[in-house]
Each structure stands twice: as C-alpha cells, then as structure tokens.
Design a protein around this motif. Structure first.
Motif, PDB file in Angstrom:
ATOM      1  N   VAL A  80     -46.899  46.265 -70.782  1.00  0.00           N
ATOM      2  CA  VAL A  80     -45.928  45.180 -70.943  1.00  0.00           C
ATOM      3  C   VAL A  80     -44.522  45.780 -70.864  1.00  0.00           C
ATOM      4  O   VAL A  80     -44.148  46.617 -71.699  1.00  0.00           O
ATOM      5  N   PHE A  81     -43.749  45.356 -69.857  1.00  0.00           N
ATOM      6  CA  PHE A  81     -42.374  45.823 -69.715  1.00  0.00           C
ATOM      7  C   PHE A  81     -41.418  44.918 -70.491  1.00  0.00           C
ATOM      8  O   PHE A  81     -41.730  43.764 -70.820  1.00  0.00           O
ATOM      9  N   ASP A  82     -40.234  45.447 -70.755  1.00  0.00           N
ATOM     10  CA  ASP A  82     -39.229  44.711 -71.526  1.00  0.00           C
ATOM     11  C   ASP A  82     -38.898  43.349 -70.926  1.00  0.00           C
ATOM     12  O   ASP A  82     -38.576  42.405 -71.661  1.00  0.00           O
ATOM     13  N   ASP A  83     -38.958  43.254 -69.597  1.00  0.00           N
ATOM     14  CA  ASP A  83     -38.557  42.013 -68.945  1.00  0.00           C
ATOM     15  C   ASP A  83     -39.698  40.999 -68.840  1.00  0.00           C
ATOM     16  O   ASP A  83     -39.550  39.947 -68.210  1.00  0.00           O
ATOM     17  N   ALA A  84     -40.830  41.294 -69.432  1.00  0.00           N
ATOM     18  CA  ALA A  84     -41.956  40.349 -69.399  1.00  0.00           C
ATOM     19  C   ALA A  84     -41.668  39.152 -70.291  1.00  0.00           C
ATOM     20  O   ALA A  84     -40.935  39.248 -71.278  1.00  0.00           O
ATOM     21  N   ASP A  85     -42.256  38.020 -69.946  1.00  0.00           N
ATOM     22  CA  ASP A  85     -42.203  36.850 -70.819  1.00  0.00           C
ATOM     23  C   ASP A  85     -43.118  37.126 -72.013  1.00  0.00           C
ATOM     24  O   ASP A  85     -44.330  37.305 -71.853  1.00  0.00           O
TER      25      ASP A  85
ATOM     26  N   TYR B 236     -53.845  45.990 -66.350  1.00  0.00           N
ATOM     27  CA  TYR B 236     -53.046  44.772 -66.459  1.00  0.00           C
ATOM     28  C   TYR B 236     -51.576  45.168 -66.551  1.00  0.00           C
ATOM     29  O   TYR B 236     -51.230  46.122 -67.265  1.00  0.00           O
ATOM     30  N   VAL B 237     -50.731  44.443 -65.829  1.00  0.00           N
ATOM     31  CA  VAL B 237     -49.292  44.723 -65.827  1.00  0.00           C
ATOM     32  C   VAL B 237     -48.538  43.412 -66.029  1.00  0.00           C
ATOM     33  O   VAL B 237     -48.762  42.442 -65.286  1.00  0.00           O
ATOM     34  N   TYR B 238     -47.647  43.398 -67.028  1.00  0.00           N
ATOM     35  CA  TYR B 238     -46.806  42.229 -67.274  1.00  0.00           C
ATOM     36  C   TYR B 238     -45.342  42.615 -67.092  1.00  0.00           C
ATOM     37  O   TYR B 238     -44.844  43.545 -67.736  1.00  0.00           O
ATOM     38  N   SER B 239     -44.672  41.900 -66.193  1.00  0.00           N
ATOM     39  CA  SER B 239     -43.264  42.140 -65.919  1.00  0.00           C
ATOM     40  C   SER B 239     -42.665  40.911 -65.261  1.00  0.00           C
ATOM     41  O   SER B 239     -43.356  40.197 -64.519  1.00  0.00           O
TER      42      SER B 239
ATOM     43  N   ARG C 295     -41.413  43.071 -57.938  1.00  0.00           N
ATOM     44  CA  ARG C 295     -41.356  44.327 -57.198  1.00  0.00           C
ATOM     45  C   ARG C 295     -41.855  45.480 -58.061  1.00  0.00           C
ATOM     46  O   ARG C 295     -42.653  46.302 -57.617  1.00  0.00           O
ATOM     47  N   ARG C 296     -41.383  45.545 -59.304  1.00  0.00           N
ATOM     48  CA  ARG C 296     -41.821  46.626 -60.182  1.00  0.00           C
ATOM     49  C   ARG C 296     -43.307  46.502 -60.503  1.00  0.00           C
ATOM     50  O   ARG C 296     -44.030  47.513 -60.495  1.00  0.00           O
ATOM     51  N   ALA C 297     -43.767  45.297 -60.754  1.00  0.00           N
ATOM     52  CA  ALA C 297     -45.179  45.111 -61.086  1.00  0.00           C
ATOM     53  C   ALA C 297     -46.076  45.571 -59.941  1.00  0.00           C
ATOM     54  O   ALA C 297     -47.087  46.244 -60.152  1.00  0.00           O
ATOM     55  N   LEU C 298     -45.714  45.214 -58.716  1.00  0.00           N
ATOM     56  CA  LEU C 298     -46.510  45.625 -57.555  1.00  0.00           C
ATOM     57  C   LEU C 298     -46.441  47.139 -57.351  1.00  0.00           C
ATOM     58  O   LEU C 298     -47.435  47.782 -56.998  1.00  0.00           O
ATOM     59  N   SER C 299     -45.259  47.715 -57.562  1.00  0.00           N
ATOM     60  CA  SER C 299     -45.117  49.164 -57.425  1.00  0.00           C
ATOM     61  C   SER C 299     -45.995  49.899 -58.427  1.00  0.00           C
ATOM     62  O   SER C 299     -46.689  50.858 -58.087  1.00  0.00           O
ATOM     63  N   VAL C 300     -45.990  49.434 -59.671  1.00  0.00           N
ATOM     64  CA  VAL C 300     -46.826  50.049 -60.709  1.00  0.00           C
ATOM     65  C   VAL C 300     -48.302  49.840 -60.387  1.00  0.00           C
ATOM     66  O   VAL C 300     -49.123  50.754 -60.545  1.00  0.00           O
ATOM     67  N   ALA C 301     -48.648  48.639 -59.912  1.00  0.00           N
ATOM     68  CA  ALA C 301     -50.044  48.355 -59.574  1.00  0.00           C
ATOM     69  C   ALA C 301     -50.557  49.322 -58.509  1.00  0.00           C
ATOM     70  O   ALA C 301     -51.714  49.768 -58.567  1.00  0.00           O
TER      71      ALA C 301
ATOM     72  N   MET D 118     -59.027  47.437 -59.802  1.00  0.00           N
ATOM     73  CA  MET D 118     -58.500  46.077 -59.929  1.00  0.00           C
ATOM     74  C   MET D 118     -57.262  46.102 -60.814  1.00  0.00           C
ATOM     75  O   MET D 118     -57.190  46.889 -61.753  1.00  0.00           O
ATOM     76  N   VAL D 119     -56.309  45.247 -60.497  1.00  0.00           N
ATOM     77  CA  VAL D 119     -55.095  45.121 -61.300  1.00  0.00           C
ATOM     78  C   VAL D 119     -54.764  43.644 -61.452  1.00  0.00           C
ATOM     79  O   VAL D 119     -54.732  42.899 -60.461  1.00  0.00           O
ATOM     80  N   GLY D 120     -54.513  43.233 -62.680  1.00  0.00           N
ATOM     81  CA  GLY D 120     -54.036  41.881 -62.936  1.00  0.00           C
ATOM     82  C   GLY D 120     -52.544  41.914 -63.211  1.00  0.00           C
ATOM     83  O   GLY D 120     -52.111  42.601 -64.135  1.00  0.00           O
ATOM     84  N   ILE D 121     -51.750  41.225 -62.398  1.00  0.00           N
ATOM     85  CA  ILE D 121     -50.304  41.145 -62.613  1.00  0.00           C
ATOM     86  C   ILE D 121     -49.992  39.810 -63.260  1.00  0.00           C
ATOM     87  O   ILE D 121     -50.231  38.749 -62.677  1.00  0.00           O
ATOM     88  N   ASN D 122     -49.478  39.873 -64.474  1.00  0.00           N
ATOM     89  CA  ASN D 122     -49.159  38.672 -65.262  1.00  0.00           C
ATOM     90  C   ASN D 122     -50.372  37.744 -65.387  1.00  0.00           C
ATOM     91  O   ASN D 122     -50.245  36.526 -65.424  1.00  0.00           O
ATOM     92  N   ARG D 123     -51.548  38.353 -65.438  1.00  0.00           N
ATOM     93  CA  ARG D 123     -52.805  37.628 -65.636  1.00  0.00           C
ATOM     94  C   ARG D 123     -53.695  38.438 -66.560  1.00  0.00           C
ATOM     95  O   ARG D 123     -53.798  39.657 -66.415  1.00  0.00           O
TER      96      ARG D 123
END
Length: 496
Positions: free
Chosen positions: A278-283, A431-434, A438-444, A451-456
């Motif tokens: 979870v990054f700082d800019d995540a909801d 799992y990546v929340y941001s 762009r950052r989420a995809l880069s980290v993924a 498998m990677v879940g972005i904001n899911r």
C-alpha cells in the motif's frame, strides 16, 4: 491492544439432512463402490470436531482400479466430438447452480468456512464447467510453411491422456472443477484424489457429473487417508500421462520426483507468501476493503491470501487503525451459523501453526492490535488478528500463515517495497494499491509473482491463467492456458 477471546455460540446444524444426498463411496467406472477391505474413515465438522460422515478409505488397489476404468473409457472419450463434451460440461454448470445451496452447506459443514464464502465458491466452481464448455469447442491447430520451402508444417493438439488430479481441502469444489473441466474439455479421462479432510464435496460433484450424462469411467474419484502410496502407485502406472496437483510446495516437490520416474507432465499450484503493498497515495478505504478480501477470503486459508502487508510510512498508522477496526468487527462462529463471517480453521494443527507464527512475531517485536490467541471451547477457532510492526525476518513473514492473521510492516521507498515483496522463495500472487497507475504497473512488473492485483483484493477468474513463479508452481490453470495443460502438440510434415 489485545481483545479478549470471544465466546463461540454453539450451533447445532442438521448435518444428517445436509449430507443425506452426498455419496460416501468411491466412484470407479461409473459405480459407487466400497474400498478394498471395506475400510472407511471419519469426516469431522471443524466447528466442533464431531464426526459427520464415514467415507470409503481407498487403498493402492483402488487407485489402480480407477486407472483401469479411466483407460477403458479413454478411447471413447477422446473420440467424442467436442460439441458433445461441451454439452455435458454445460449441463454440469447448470446442475451445480441448481444444487448451489446444498453444495454450499456441504462445503461449510465439512470445511468450516462461513456460508457466504461457501456460496461464492460454488458459483466460482461452476463457472469452470461453463468456461471450458465454451473453450473446448475452439478448434486448435496451425498450418504454415517451413522457411526453407521443403514442406508444410501442420500442428495438431491431442489429449495428453489419463490424468491424476490431486486437490486440497480449502476449496474442495473449485479446485476439483478447475482440474476436471479442462481435462474433460481436452478429451482426457481422469482420477480425482480429493483431500481427506473434505471428501464429501468432491463426491457430490461426482454425482453431478453422472447426472449430467458423463459416460462411465471418464471421471473416477478415490477418497483415501493414505494419499502418498495411492498417488505414487498411480504415478508409476505407465498409462498415466498427466499429474495436476494443488497443495503445499513440500508435497509438490515429492510428487515431482515421483512423476519424474515416468516423465509425467506436471501442473503444480503450490504455496504462496503474497505481499500486499500500500503506497501513500492509495485510497485508504479502498486499500482496507481490498485487504479484508485478500486476507480474509476463506478465513485466510487460501494460497492467494495476503500474507505480508507492506504499508508506506505516510499512511501506515491510519491503515493499521482502520484494518484493526474492520478485523475486530467480524463475527466468529460455526460456518453454517447465519451471522458467521469467519468460521473455524480446518484442524487443531492449523490453529497451533497460526499461534506459533504469531508468538514468534511478537517475540521479535510485533505488536498485537486485535485478537492474538486461540478461542477456547469446542472447534478450531482463531480470532481475526492484526499484528503491527512485524520484523521482516519473523517466521510469519517467511511461512504461509493460512489463517486470519494480518502481519503489517512499514516501508519508505518503492525500491524497498519491491525488495521486501521479492524476499521469499514463493511467487504466486501479489497485491499493489496506489493512486498512480504508472507506479502500480511498474511495481507489478518488478514483483516476482505469477499474478498481480492492482487496486483489487481478488484476481481469481476461470477465464484467466492462475499460477505462480519460483517455488509456487509450474503451469497454469484457468483460461486458455489451462486447456493447453491437458493437450500435447503434434507436428506433421507434409507436402501437397
């Protein structure tokens, strides 16, 4: 702060009525038969530890009888038109929906999971039949020219042959259909060996297959408490060409060695150690909602469960506070109880493992925010637990928890988050929340997982390839890739 252990209200489900329609014998050659010697084993309700059924306990000879049945029907099923196979799979889908509530209650009874989770599993499991009913009629093949002009290149895809399918207890319906459906769509016959903790669901699916009109011997089911010798005997039978296994990495390594003796094709969906970043800019609310799904689906007893929570320092305290509030609010009880949101773990051993990992983390400096001790009384209950400030070298950060414990640690930079996420031998899901795609995809892309879940908080879908990297397995299940696991390409060179 540690909360007091909750009292679990006793619940007396009418287990007899639920299991009345479930077979309890082996399914071999289209018939329900007793195990060799008449041996049986008991199935317990993890909500109270009481026996709910007695099931046939198959021996090595029963495994070979099942292979005999699969061989006897192999040519017929291989030559069955794909549309006919598709029609049967589609009927299986509809029949599972028709019997959905009974199946959900059966799963909840023998597995312990909360009834809403069990209902969700039935729908998910049924969808594999529909997906492969549709996918199985897609004509596979290629035609081209050899670059040198010498000949045409024709490629056909043929059924790989008899498949041995070994499934775990945590998703007794979905793991069975995720293997059976593509095997049948490809034209393979098979033998299913379900987990001894949850055999009733697999046998119920066998009954549905027969009701749908599946020919005798195409799917055979052997329940057993001596899985090692039974599966080993089948893998050493020259007629077996495929092994699909879902379970622990330790057992997967053993089966790979066994399969190597006869060079059997293997699909392996093994252990996980999923990071949830979870990054700082995540909801914040979205991240907490996703964390609850990723962590608490099936009570944390899932290979896809978020195992390690890495939260950037700017949002860390707020995330821990909100996650603790959500975890503390869950209702714990027997799976069939209407108000239950979190059921029991599968066995007393599972409770002991979770508690061992928690105690090690606390000894290394982790702080208990809620939960933190087994629930006393009957059944195998562990409360929803949040651990903050978990040290990266703790056992709980290295081993798969398989329970309702969220282990949270802070991080500062993107590079640190990726390093922590990849610091494991496993690589199933992340799992990546941001708020920054762009950052989420880069980290993924940098995370080593299949498998990677972005904001899911959930990614599983019958139409998508499910599987991992590193020690989390080989091959894929679901999607078009799952069908290819049961097919082998044949190249034909010719001119005309």
């Amino acid at each position: 702060m540690t909360q007091p252990a909750r009292d679990i209200e006793p619940f007396r489900a009418d287990a007899g009525a639920i299991i009345a329609g479930a077979p309890v014998e082996l399914l071999v050659g289209g018939k329900w038969i007793s195990a060799t010697g008449g041996n049986r084993f008991d199935v317990a309700d993890p909500s109270n530890g009481r026996t709910i059924a007695s099931v046939a306990d198959g021996a090595v000879t029963d495994g070979i009888r099942a292979i005999d049945a699969a061989e006897a029907s192999a040519t017929m099923w291989r030559q069955t038109p794909s549309r006919r196979r598709s029609d049967i799979l589609m009927r299986c889908h509809q029949l599972m929906l028709d019997h959905a509530e009974w199946l959900a209650q059966l799963i909840s009874l023998e597995n312990g999971k909360a009834l809403p989770d069990a209902r969700g599993e039935v729908i998910y499991a049924a969808e594999f039949f529909r997906w492969y009913a549709e996918e199985g009629v897609r004509t596979l093949g290629d035609i081209g020219h050899a670059p040198g002009g010498a000949n045409r290149i024709l490629v056909q895809y043929q059924p790989i042959g008899i498949a041995v399918l070994v499934t775990p207890w945590n998703f007794p319906a979905a793991m069975a259909t995720r293997k059976i459906a593509p095997a049948l769509a490809a034209g393979c016959t098979c033998v299913l060996k379900p987990a001894a903790e949850t055999p009733l669901t697999a046998l119920a699916i066998g009954a549905i297959l027969m009701e749908a009109g599946l020919p005798e011997g195409v799917v055979n089911i052997v329940t057993t408490t001596v899985a090692g010798p039974v599966v080993s005997a089948m893998l050493h039978d020259s007629r077996v060409r495929k092994l699909s296994f879902t379970g622990s990495t330790a057992v997967g390594r053993i089966l790979l060695r066994e399969a190597a003796n006869r060079v059997i094709s293997c699909s392996m969906e093994l252990g996980g150690n999923a990071p949830f970043i979870v990054f700082d800019d995540a909801d914040l609310e979205d991240a907490v909602a996703g964390a609850m799904v990723a962590k608490m689906r099936n009570g944390g007893e899932a290979c896809t469960a978020a195992n390690r929570f890495y939260v950037q320092r700017g949002i860390y305290d707020a995330f821990v506070r909100r996650l603790t509030e959500e975890m503390s609010s869950l209702s714990v009880g027997p799976g069939l109880q209407a108000t239950t949101q979190l059921g029991p773990l599968i066995t007393a051993t599972a409770v002991e493992k979770v508690d061992r990992l928690l105690k090690d983390a606390v000894a290394r400096g982790a702080r208990i925010e809620t939960g933190g001790a087994p629930v006393s009384g009957e059944g195998f209950f562990y409360p929803p637990t949040v651990l903050a400030d978990v040290a990266p070298h703790s056992d709980i950060a290295k081993e798969e928890i398989f329970g309702p414990v969220a282990a949270v640690s802070p991080f500062d930079t993107e590079d640190e988050a990726v390093r922590l996420a990849n610091d494991t031998e496993y690589g199933l899901i992340s799992y990546v929340y941001s708020g920054d795609l762009r950052r989420a995809l880069s980290v993924a892309e940098r995370i080593e997982s299949g498998m990677v879940g972005i904001n899911r908080g959930v990614v599983s879908d019958p139409a998508a390839p499910f599987g991992g990297m590193k020690q989390s397995g080989l091959g894929r299940e679901g999607g078009h890739h799952g069908l290819l696991e049961y097919l082998q390409p044949k190249y034909i060179a010719t001119n005309w």
